[in-house]
Design a protein around this motif. Structure first.
Motif, PDB file in Angstrom:
ATOM      1  N   LEU A  22      -3.078 -22.644 -32.221  1.00 10.31           N
ATOM      2  CA  LEU A  22      -3.370 -22.129 -30.885  1.00 10.31           C
ATOM      3  C   LEU A  22      -4.695 -22.680 -30.367  1.00 10.31           C
ATOM      4  O   LEU A  22      -4.798 -23.054 -29.185  1.00 10.31           O
ATOM      5  N   ALA A  61       2.995 -13.553 -30.485  1.00 11.36           N
ATOM      6  CA  ALA A  61       2.989 -14.895 -29.896  1.00 11.36           C
ATOM      7  C   ALA A  61       4.367 -15.507 -30.070  1.00 11.36           C
ATOM      8  O   ALA A  61       5.082 -15.202 -31.029  1.00 11.36           O
ATOM      9  N   LEU A  63       5.839 -19.445 -30.079  1.00  7.65           N
ATOM     10  CA  LEU A  63       5.544 -20.868 -30.043  1.00  7.65           C
ATOM     11  C   LEU A  63       6.849 -21.615 -29.861  1.00  7.65           C
ATOM     12  O   LEU A  63       7.865 -21.270 -30.467  1.00  7.65           O
TER      13      LEU A  63
END
Length: 188
Positions: A22, A61, A63
């Motif tokens: 990140l 999160a 991705l």
């Protein structure tokens, strides 16, 4: 370049599994936009914010990957009852609107897509994957209305977000447009 159909998603709830990735994408993307000389965008400041968000219950999160290569990410966290999210509004909103309980509002903290995949719907797909399966009623985000001469704000509007005010959450941050939308939007 890979097609949109071949993007795979990875959900993460432990920031340590993806922290360096990140940070690297932050530096790459924000650097391409010439923002890395702004103290608010320094990698150390981004990492502080990332640590703060990720320490809260419900942080997650998503991705995106194409052929094993990371293409971008988004992360969000529900607003807790004691949130300071609404404290820096330039024009305060009604208390009933800003009352939080940890399950009412999801705050989309970041969404970044690497250059080869921009303009191809990847950000929207990562966004939609992140909010899919969430139980909150609504989702909010902050966007710099000057970024891209307002084009980024227009993208969020096309996704169903509406501007509800402005705020400057940190002394070194830009003044952001605060946007909100229902978590689920009925198909047309």
């Amino acid at each position: 370049m890979t097609g949109l159909a071949s993007i795979d998603f990875r959900r993460v709830t432990d920031v340590e599994d993806v922290r360096q990735l990140l940070l690297d994408i932050h530096v790459e993307v924000r650097g391409e936009f010439g923002l890395m000389d702004q103290p608010f965008q320094f990698v150390e400041r981004f990492d502080e914010r990332l640590s703060s968000y990720a320490s809260r219950p419900g942080w997650e999160a998503v991705l995106g990957y194409a052929e094993g290569e990371p293409v971008g990410f988004a992360f969000a966290v529900p607003l807790a009852a004691n949130t300071r999210w609404w404290a820096s509004m330039k024009n305060p909103l009604p208390e009933a609107y800003t009352e939080e309980n940890g399950v009412r509002t999801l705050a989309l903290n970041e969404i970044l897509v690497r250059k080869p995949w921009r303009g191809r719907g990847v950000a929207r797909r990562i966004h939609d994957e992140l909010i899919s399966g969430r139980s909150e009623e609504r989702v909010t985000l902050l966007v710099n209305p000057k970024h891209g001469d307002g084009k980024l704000k227009a993208v969020y509007e096309a996704w169903g977000y509406a501007r509800i005010g402005t705020q400057q959450p940190f002394s070194d941050s830009p003044v952001y447009a605060v946007m909100m939308r229902p978590l689920r939007i009925a198909a047309p």
